[in-house]
Motif scaffolding. Structure first.
Motif, PDB file in Angstrom:
ATOM      1  N   ARG A   1       0.828  -1.208   0.000  1.00  0.00           N
ATOM      2  CA  ARG A   1       0.000   0.000   0.000  1.00  0.00           C
ATOM      3  C   ARG A   1       0.863   1.259   0.000  1.00  0.00           C
ATOM      4  NH1 ARG A   1      -5.038   1.050  -0.212  1.00  0.00           N
ATOM      5  NH2 ARG A   1      -5.981   2.878   0.753  1.00  0.00           N
ATOM      6  N   LYS A   2       1.940   1.255   0.795  1.00  0.00           N
ATOM      7  CA  LYS A   2       2.840   2.414   0.833  1.00  0.00           C
ATOM      8  C   LYS A   2       3.662   2.504  -0.449  1.00  0.00           C
ATOM      9  CE  LYS A   2       5.225   3.339   4.510  1.00  0.00           C
ATOM     10  NZ  LYS A   2       6.144   3.152   5.650  1.00  0.00           N
TER      11      LYS A   2
ATOM     12  N   ILE B   1       5.541   3.708  -6.972  1.00  0.00           N
ATOM     13  CA  ILE B   1       5.628   2.812  -8.133  1.00  0.00           C
ATOM     14  C   ILE B   1       4.820   3.372  -9.288  1.00  0.00           C
ATOM     15  CG2 ILE B   1       4.945   0.545  -9.017  1.00  0.00           C
ATOM     16  CD1 ILE B   1       5.698  -0.634  -6.302  1.00  0.00           C
ATOM     17  N   VAL B   2       3.608   3.826  -8.992  1.00  0.00           N
ATOM     18  CA  VAL B   2       2.743   4.409 -10.024  1.00  0.00           C
ATOM     19  C   VAL B   2       3.387   5.671 -10.592  1.00  0.00           C
ATOM     20  CG1 VAL B   2       0.566   5.655 -10.349  1.00  0.00           C
ATOM     21  CG2 VAL B   2       0.570   3.446  -9.188  1.00  0.00           C
ATOM     22  N   ALA B   3       3.942   6.518  -9.691  1.00  0.00           N
ATOM     23  CA  ALA B   3       4.599   7.750 -10.143  1.00  0.00           C
ATOM     24  C   ALA B   3       5.782   7.433 -11.050  1.00  0.00           C
ATOM     25  CB  ALA B   3       5.058   8.567  -8.927  1.00  0.00           C
ATOM     26  N   ALA B   4       6.552   6.407 -10.685  1.00  0.00           N
ATOM     27  CA  ALA B   4       7.716   6.021 -11.490  1.00  0.00           C
ATOM     28  C   ALA B   4       7.285   5.491 -12.857  1.00  0.00           C
ATOM     29  CB  ALA B   4       8.535   4.959 -10.750  1.00  0.00           C
TER      30      ALA B   4
ATOM     31  N   ALA C   1      -1.670  11.948  -9.033  1.00  0.00           N
ATOM     32  CA  ALA C   1      -2.919  12.658  -8.737  1.00  0.00           C
ATOM     33  C   ALA C   1      -4.134  11.783  -9.014  1.00  0.00           C
ATOM     34  CB  ALA C   1      -2.991  13.955  -9.550  1.00  0.00           C
ATOM     35  N   VAL C   2      -4.096  11.039 -10.108  1.00  0.00           N
ATOM     36  CA  VAL C   2      -5.225  10.166 -10.468  1.00  0.00           C
ATOM     37  C   VAL C   2      -5.432   9.089  -9.405  1.00  0.00           C
ATOM     38  CG1 VAL C   2      -6.000   8.401 -12.101  1.00  0.00           C
ATOM     39  CG2 VAL C   2      -5.130  10.577 -12.950  1.00  0.00           C
TER      40      VAL C   2
ATOM     41  N   LYS D   1      -8.633   7.357  -4.717  1.00  0.00           N
ATOM     42  CA  LYS D   1      -8.456   6.793  -3.374  1.00  0.00           C
ATOM     43  C   LYS D   1      -7.904   5.367  -3.402  1.00  0.00           C
ATOM     44  CE  LYS D   1     -12.000   9.714  -1.294  1.00  0.00           C
ATOM     45  NZ  LYS D   1     -13.246   9.786  -0.506  1.00  0.00           N
ATOM     46  N   ILE D   2      -7.124   5.091  -4.444  1.00  0.00           N
ATOM     47  CA  ILE D   2      -6.450   3.791  -4.526  1.00  0.00           C
ATOM     48  C   ILE D   2      -5.204   3.800  -3.635  1.00  0.00           C
ATOM     49  CG2 ILE D   2      -5.288   2.166  -6.079  1.00  0.00           C
ATOM     50  CD1 ILE D   2      -7.045   3.240  -8.329  1.00  0.00           C
TER      51      ILE D   2
END
Length: 447
Positions: A105-106, A111-114, A367-368, A373-374
Motif C-alpha cells: 500500500r505504501k 511505483i505508479v509515479a515512477a 494525482a489520479v 483513493k487507490i
C-alpha cells in the motif's frame, strides 16, 4: 570532559573529508563538478588528448590472442558501471525486503509515479522521433538521476518533510529498475545462448549458496565477476544486467538475531572491562585482542551481507565511479552549429521527454491514484510539493547518458541527446528547487 580518542594531525584532513562523504548532497555536488570538468576538457586545447585517452584499448592476452580488448570508454561504461548497477540491485532488494517497497500500500504511489514518469517521456520522444535510427533513443528520457535529484532536495534541508524525501527515493529506485529492464529487453545485442545459459547456471549456484547459508563475500564476488559478469558480456546481454541479477543473490538475512547479538556484546564488554591491562604499555594484551576479535565476529554475524556490501560500496560508487563515468561521458563539444543541433528531433525529444513527460507522468499518475483513493497521500504532500518533485524527477543524468551510449553509435546523435539531457536537467533542477523552496513550511528545526 574525557575525549573519545587522541586526535592526530592527520585527523584535521580526514575528518572534513569524512563529513563531506556522509552528507547526502555531496554526491550530487561532486557529480556536478565532474560534468563541468568534462565540458572543460572537451572544449579546451586538451580536447584531443581527452578523447584520445578514452579511445585507448586494453585487454588480456593468451597464446597470441587478445580477450576483452575494449576501449577505456567501454571499460568505464560496461565495467565500472556494472559496479554502480550492482549497488542499485542491492538497494532494490533491500527496499523490496524491508524498505519502502515492502509494504504494497505504501509502495503503490511511488511505483505508479515512477511508471508514469517512464511511460510519458518515452511517448513524447517517440512523438518527435517516430521512425528511423532516431527512434531508438526513446529510453533516454525515461530515467531519473537519484544522486542529482536527492542532492537538490537535500539542499532544502528540514524545509521538506521526510516523507517527500522517502517518496522521491522510492520513485527513483523503481525508476532505476525500469531502466534496467529497458536495457535488458531493448538495448541488448545479439545473444549467444550458450554463454548466457552458463551465466544463468552460475547465477543459480550463487542463489543456492545463499539458501545453503554461505555468507562469504568472496564466494559471491568471485562467481559474480569471473562467472556471471564474464559470461553475460560474451553472450551479448549487457553487463549491467548481470550486476543487478548477481546483487539479488546476496544474502539479506543474519546469522544471529538482534537479541542474541546484544547479549553476546554485553558479555564481551564485561569480559574486556575485567581484563587487567599491562601497565605502561600502549598495546593491548592477547586476552583483550581475543575479546575484540569475538566482538568483530559477532558484529559481522549480526549484519546482513547485503547491507554490509551496500554500506561499503556506496561511497565508492558515489564518489569514484559516477564521477569517472560523468567525466568520460559528459564531454560534449559546444562548438556546434545551432542549426545542426536540430537536424533531427533527438535533442528536443529528449529535453521535452524529461521536462514535460516526467512532470506529466509523475504528477498526473499520482494525482489520479490519489483522486480515486487507490493510494494514500504521503504526509506533508501538497499539489505544489508534488509538482516540485516532478521537476526534480526530470533530472535524468547518469542513467540517461548511459542509455544514450547504448542507443546511438552516431556521434552527432549522441551529442544532440546529451545537450537535450543537460538542458532539461538544469531547467528541471532549478524549477523544482524554486517550487519546493517557495512552498516549504518551516519546521521546528528552522524556527
Amino acid at each position: 570532559m574525557v575525549k573519545d580518542y587522541q586526535k592526530k594531525p592527520i585527523d584535521k584532513i580526514v575528518y572534513p573529508v569524512q563529513r563531506f562523504i556522509q552528507q547526502e548532497k555531496s554526491g550530487g555536488l561532486l557529480l556536478g563538478i565532474s560534468v563541468i570538468i568534462a565540458l572543460i576538457l572537451a572544449n579546451s586545447p586538451l580536447s584531443a588528448g581527452y578523447h584520445h585517452f578514452l579511445e585507448q584499448t586494453f585487454g588480456f592476452g593468451w597464446n597470441g590472442r587478445s580477450y576483452f580488448n575494449f576501449s577505456m570508454h567501454h571499460w568505464i561504461n560496461d565495467g565500472l558501471m556494472s559496479v554502480f548497477f550492482f549497488v542499485v540491485g542491492l538497494e532494490l532488494k533491500r527496499e523490496i525486503i524491508g524498505g519502502e517497497l515492502s509494504n504494497p500500500r505504501k509502495a503503490m504511489l511511488p511505483i505508479v509515479a515512477a511508471i508514469g514518469g517512464m511511460v510519458m517521456p518515452a511517448l513524447i520522444f517517440l512523438l518527435f522521433n517516430p521512425s528511423g535510427e532516431m527512434h531508438k533513443g526513446w529510453g533516454i528520457p525515461m530515467a531519473t538521476d537519484i544522486a542529482f535529484a536527492l542532492g537538490v532536495l537535500f539542499l532544502l534541508g528540514n524545509k521538506i518533510p521526510l516523507s517527500l524525501k522517502v517518496f522521491l527515493t522510492a520513485l527513483a529506485i523503481v525508476d532505476d529498475l525500469g531502466a534496467v529492464l529497458v536495457i535488458a529487453f531493448f538495448y541488448t545485442a545479439d545473444i549467444q545462448t550458450t554463454y548466457l545459459l552458463i551465466g544463468l547456471f552460475i547465477l543459480a549456484v550463487m542463489y543456492l549458496g545463499n539458501k545453503l547459508g554461505i555468507r562469504s563475500v568472496f564466494f559471491f564476488a568471485f562467481l559474480g565477476i569471473c562467472g556471471v559478469w564474464t559470461c553475460f558480456v560474451i553472450s551479448g546481454v549487457h553487463a549491467t544486467i548481470a550486476a543487478v541479477l548477481a546483487a539479488f543473490t546476496i544474502p539479506a538475512d543474519v546469522k544471529i538475531k538482534e537479541t542474541i547479538f546484544i547479549g553476546k556484546i554485553s558479555n564481551y564488554l564485561d569480559t574486556f572491562k575485567n581484563i587487567d591491562p599491562t601497565e605502561d604499555n600502549p598495546t593491548l594484551t592477547n586476552d583483550q585482542l581475543h575479546v575484540l576479535e569475538k566482538i568483530n565476529e559477532a558484529t559481522i554475524a549480526a549484519t546482513p551481507p547485503l547491507q554490509r556490501l551496500e554500506h561499503a560500496m556506496h561511497p565508492i560508487v558515489t564518489f569514484v565511479i559516477i564521477p569517472i563515468f560523468a567525466i568520460a561521458n559528459a564531454g560534449v563539444s559546444l562548438n556546434i552549429e545551432f542549426d545542426s543541433l536540430f537536424d533531427t528531433n533527438i535533442a528536443i525529444g529528449v529535453a521535452l521527454g524529461l521536462l514535460v513527460g516526467k512532470v506529466l507522468g509523475v504528477v498526473g499518475f499520482t494525482a489520479v491514484f490519489i483522486k480515486l483513493k487507490i493510494a494514500n497521500v504521503p504526509e506533508g504532500m501538497t499539489i505544489w510539493n508534488l509538482l516540485g518533485l516532478g521537476f526534480l524527477a526530470s533530472i535524468g543524468f547518469t542513467m540517461s547518458l548511459f542509455v544514450t551510449s547504448l542507443a546511438f553509435t552516431h556521434e552527432e546523435y549522441q551529442t544532440q541527446a546529451k545537450i537535450g539531457i543537460f538542458a532539461a536537467s538544469i531547467i528541471g533542477g532549478i524549477t523544482g528547487y524554486i517550487i519546493l523552496n517557495k512552498n516549504a513550511k518551516p519546521t521546528a528545526a528552522d524556527e
